[in-house]
Design a protein around this motif. Structure first.
Motif, PDB file in Angstrom:
ATOM      1  N   SER A  56      28.442 -29.903  30.348  1.00 38.12           N
ATOM      2  CA  SER A  56      28.901 -28.999  31.411  1.00 38.12           C
ATOM      3  C   SER A  56      29.334 -29.770  32.654  1.00 38.12           C
ATOM      4  N   LEU A  57      28.561 -30.783  33.005  1.00 36.37           N
ATOM      5  CA  LEU A  57      28.912 -31.603  34.174  1.00 36.37           C
ATOM      6  C   LEU A  57      30.210 -32.363  33.946  1.00 36.37           C
ATOM      7  N   ARG A  58      30.387 -32.933  32.762  1.00 39.01           N
ATOM      8  CA  ARG A  58      31.609 -33.688  32.456  1.00 39.01           C
ATOM      9  C   ARG A  58      32.824 -32.761  32.401  1.00 39.01           C
ATOM     10  N   MET A  59      32.635 -31.535  31.892  1.00 36.91           N
ATOM     11  CA  MET A  59      33.746 -30.584  31.861  1.00 36.91           C
ATOM     12  C   MET A  59      34.090 -30.101  33.261  1.00 36.91           C
ATOM     13  N   ASP A  60      33.101 -29.977  34.114  1.00 38.74           N
ATOM     14  CA  ASP A  60      33.353 -29.609  35.515  1.00 38.74           C
ATOM     15  C   ASP A  60      34.176 -30.701  36.196  1.00 38.74           C
ATOM     16  N   GLU A  61      33.819 -31.973  35.968  1.00 37.85           N
ATOM     17  CA  GLU A  61      34.578 -33.096  36.523  1.00 37.85           C
ATOM     18  C   GLU A  61      36.000 -33.113  35.964  1.00 37.85           C
ATOM     19  N   PHE A  62      36.126 -32.848  34.672  1.00 37.99           N
ATOM     20  CA  PHE A  62      37.424 -32.814  33.996  1.00 37.99           C
ATOM     21  C   PHE A  62      38.313 -31.719  34.580  1.00 37.99           C
ATOM     22  N   LEU A  63      37.734 -30.551  34.799  1.00 38.04           N
ATOM     23  CA  LEU A  63      38.485 -29.412  35.326  1.00 38.04           C
ATOM     24  C   LEU A  63      38.980 -29.694  36.746  1.00 38.04           C
ATOM     25  N   LYS A  64      38.184 -30.379  37.528  1.00 34.29           N
ATOM     26  CA  LYS A  64      38.570 -30.701  38.905  1.00 34.29           C
ATOM     27  C   LYS A  64      39.605 -31.833  38.949  1.00 34.29           C
ATOM     28  N   ARG A  65      39.594 -32.669  37.904  1.00 35.42           N
ATOM     29  CA  ARG A  65      40.512 -33.816  37.869  1.00 35.42           C
ATOM     30  C   ARG A  65      41.897 -33.436  37.352  1.00 35.42           C
ATOM     31  N   GLU A  66      41.956 -32.587  36.338  1.00 35.71           N
ATOM     32  CA  GLU A  66      43.217 -32.204  35.720  1.00 35.71           C
ATOM     33  C   GLU A  66      43.786 -30.948  36.388  1.00 35.71           C
ATOM     34  N   LYS A  67      45.095 -30.784  36.291  1.00 39.63           N
ATOM     35  CA  LYS A  67      45.767 -29.616  36.863  1.00 39.63           C
ATOM     36  C   LYS A  67      46.260 -28.713  35.737  1.00 39.63           C
ATOM     37  N   PHE A  68      45.523 -27.634  35.497  1.00 44.74           N
ATOM     38  CA  PHE A  68      45.884 -26.700  34.439  1.00 44.74           C
ATOM     39  C   PHE A  68      46.321 -25.366  35.051  1.00 44.74           C
ATOM     40  N   CYS A  69      46.978 -24.557  34.221  1.00 46.30           N
ATOM     41  CA  CYS A  69      47.366 -23.221  34.683  1.00 46.30           C
ATOM     42  C   CYS A  69      46.106 -22.368  34.853  1.00 46.30           C
ATOM     43  N   ASN A  70      46.236 -21.271  35.568  1.00 45.69           N
ATOM     44  CA  ASN A  70      45.086 -20.415  35.867  1.00 45.69           C
ATOM     45  C   ASN A  70      44.407 -19.879  34.606  1.00 45.69           C
ATOM     46  N   GLN A  71      45.228 -19.538  33.603  1.00 41.77           N
ATOM     47  CA  GLN A  71      44.660 -18.970  32.380  1.00 41.77           C
ATOM     48  C   GLN A  71      43.798 -19.992  31.643  1.00 41.77           C
ATOM     49  N   LEU A  72      44.290 -21.233  31.544  1.00 43.08           N
ATOM     50  CA  LEU A  72      43.513 -22.280  30.885  1.00 43.08           C
ATOM     51  C   LEU A  72      42.281 -22.637  31.706  1.00 43.08           C
ATOM     52  N   ASN A  73      42.429 -22.658  33.025  1.00 45.26           N
ATOM     53  CA  ASN A  73      41.278 -22.890  33.900  1.00 45.26           C
ATOM     54  C   ASN A  73      40.161 -21.875  33.637  1.00 45.26           C
ATOM     55  N   THR A  74      40.543 -20.620  33.507  1.00 44.30           N
ATOM     56  CA  THR A  74      39.573 -19.551  33.279  1.00 44.30           C
ATOM     57  C   THR A  74      38.864 -19.731  31.941  1.00 44.30           C
ATOM     58  N   ILE A  75      39.621 -20.089  30.909  1.00 45.15           N
ATOM     59  CA  ILE A  75      39.023 -20.292  29.585  1.00 45.15           C
ATOM     60  C   ILE A  75      38.039 -21.454  29.608  1.00 45.15           C
ATOM     61  N   ILE A  76      38.414 -22.544  30.246  1.00 42.74           N
ATOM     62  CA  ILE A  76      37.527 -23.706  30.330  1.00 42.74           C
ATOM     63  C   ILE A  76      36.265 -23.360  31.110  1.00 42.74           C
ATOM     64  N   LYS A  77      36.418 -22.600  32.182  1.00 41.08           N
ATOM     65  CA  LYS A  77      35.237 -22.182  32.956  1.00 41.08           C
ATOM     66  C   LYS A  77      34.301 -21.338  32.099  1.00 41.08           C
ATOM     67  N   ASN A  78      34.865 -20.459  31.275  1.00 43.64           N
ATOM     68  CA  ASN A  78      34.045 -19.651  30.369  1.00 43.64           C
ATOM     69  C   ASN A  78      33.302 -20.529  29.372  1.00 43.64           C
ATOM     70  N   MET A  79      33.970 -21.586  28.896  1.00 48.40           N
ATOM     71  CA  MET A  79      33.327 -22.517  27.967  1.00 48.40           C
ATOM     72  C   MET A  79      32.158 -23.245  28.640  1.00 48.40           C
ATOM     73  N   ILE A  80      32.364 -23.625  29.890  1.00 44.44           N
ATOM     74  CA  ILE A  80      31.284 -24.285  30.634  1.00 44.44           C
ATOM     75  C   ILE A  80      30.120 -23.322  30.822  1.00 44.44           C
ATOM     76  N   GLU A  81      30.425 -22.073  31.155  1.00 43.97           N
ATOM     77  CA  GLU A  81      29.368 -21.086  31.372  1.00 43.97           C
ATOM     78  C   GLU A  81      28.513 -20.873  30.129  1.00 43.97           C
ATOM     79  N   GLU A  82      29.143 -20.938  28.953  1.00 47.52           N
ATOM     80  CA  GLU A  82      28.390 -20.803  27.705  1.00 47.52           C
ATOM     81  C   GLU A  82      27.420 -21.965  27.530  1.00 47.52           C
ATOM     82  N   ARG A  83      27.862 -23.181  27.826  1.00 46.09           N
ATOM     83  CA  ARG A  83      27.003 -24.366  27.707  1.00 46.09           C
ATOM     84  C   ARG A  83      25.890 -24.352  28.755  1.00 46.09           C
ATOM     85  N   VAL A  84      26.188 -23.830  29.914  1.00 45.57           N
ATOM     86  CA  VAL A  84      25.205 -23.814  31.003  1.00 45.57           C
ATOM     87  C   VAL A  84      24.005 -22.940  30.645  1.00 45.57           C
TER      88      VAL A  84
END
Length: 268
Positions: free
Chosen positions: A183-211
Motif C-alpha cells: 500500500s505504501l509503495r502504491m501510494d508513492e507510485f500514484l504520487k510519482r506517476e501522472k495518470f488520468c482521473n479514472q485510473l487514479n480512482t481505480i488504483i486508490k480503490n486497489m490500495i484501499e483493499e490492501r489497507v
C-alpha cells in the motif's frame, strides 16, 4: 530494432514448451508491452491439473490492444496480481522493481506494470502451470492446528517464528505487513506517476483493499514489525476498513479488552 521481453517463472512451476515462442511471436507482431496468457493449476496433493477460468471470465479478446485502465476496469474486484502469466517488455519492467522481504510481491509488480502499459495483448491458452502445495505459506489455508514442523517458512519470515506460536499467526501477520508495504509503495507510485482521473480512482480503490489487511495487523497481540506505525501513513485509504480494525489501531487497549470478553463469552 531489438526488443527484449521477460517471462517470470517460479522455481516450482513450469511452462508449456511453446509458451515463449508463441508469446514472443504475438508480441513482435503487435508491438505489445505485455502478453497476458492463461494458467493451469497443478494440485500437488492429488496430482490433478485444472485450468484457471479467471482470464476467460474477463471476456477479453485475443488480437486486441488493451490499456491498463481497460484491464483494471474489467476486473470483478479491486485487486490484481500478475507476474508469471505472460511476457513484459524489459524496458517497461525496468521502471518498477520487486519488493524484497514481503509476500504478494507479484501484486505490487502487476498493479504498477499494467498501470504503465499502453498495449496489452491476450492469449487465452493456459501456458503456465502453477503448483499448489499443501501447507504452503503462500496459501491462506494455514490454521492453528497445522503442525509447524510440516511447514518450511521462507527466510523473510524467520523473525516471526519465535514471536508467534502458530503457523496461522505467522502467515497472517506476515501478510498484513506485506499489504502495508504494498500500500505504501502504491501510494508513492500514484504520487510519482501522472495518470488520468479514472485510473487514479481505480488504483486508490486497489490500495484501499490492501489497507484493510494492513490494519488487520493492528489486531495481533504482538507487533514485531511495527505495522501500526506503517498504518499511520495509510489513514487516507481507510474508507473501506471495518470499524473493529480501526478500533484496534486507534484504541488498542479497548480492542484487547473487548476481544478478551468476546473469547470468554464464546467459551461460556
Amino acid at each position: 530494432m531489438i526488443v527484449d521481453y521477460i517471462h517470470f517463472l517460479d522455481s516450482d512451476d513450469w511452462l508449456e514448451l511453446s509458451c515463449v515462442e508463441e508469446c514472443v511471436n504475438s508480441a513482435l507482431a503487435s508491438q505489445a508491452d505485455i502478453i497476458w496468457h492463461g494458467c493451469n493449476h497443478f494440485q500437488e496433493a492429488t496430482q490433478q491439473i485444472t485450468e484457471s477460468n479467471f482470464l476467460k471470465s474477463l471476456k477479453l479478446k485475443e488480437k486486441y490492444s488493451y490499456t491498463g485502465l481497460e484491464i483494471f476496469s474489467s476486473l470483478p474486484y479491486s485487486s490484481f496480481s500478475w507476474v508469471a502469466m505472460g511476457i513484459v517488455k524489459s524496458c517497461l519492467a525496468n521502471k518498477v522493481k520487486f519488493e524484497e522481504g514481503i509476500e504478494s510481491e507479484d501484486a505490487l509488480f502487476g498493479m504498477q506494470i499494467f498501470s504503465l502499459a499502453k498495449n496489452i495483448q491476450i492469449i487465452l491458452k493456459p501456458f503456465y502451470y502453477y503448483r499448489i502445495r499443501p501447507n504452503s505459506t503462500s496459501q491462506h489455508t494455514l490454521n492453528n492446528t497445522t503442525n509447524p514442523k510440516e511447514i518450511r517458512f521462507p527466510s523473510h519470515q524467520n523473525d516471526l517464528i519465535d514471536v508467534f506460536h502458530t503457523p496461522y499467526e505467522i502467515r497472517h501477520y506476515s501478510f498484513a505487513y506485506s499489504c502495508a508495504i504494498i500500500s505504501l509503495r502504491m501510494d508513492e507510485f500514484l504520487k510519482r506517476e501522472k495518470f488520468c482521473n479514472q485510473l487514479n480512482t481505480i488504483i486508490k480503490n486497489m490500495i484501499e483493499e490492501r489497507v484493510i489487511y494492513a490494519f488487520g495487523g493492528c489486531a495481533f497481540d504482538k507487533d514485531p514489525r511495527n505495522i501500526r506505525k506503517l498504518c499511520t501513513k495509510l489513514i487516507d485509504y481507510t474508507s473501506k476498513t471495518p470499524w473493529n480494525l480501526k478500533l484496534a489501531y486507534y484504541y488498542p487497549t479497548i480492542y484487547k479488552i473487548l476481544k478478551k470478553i468476546k473469547n470468554i463469552l464464546r467459551k461460556s
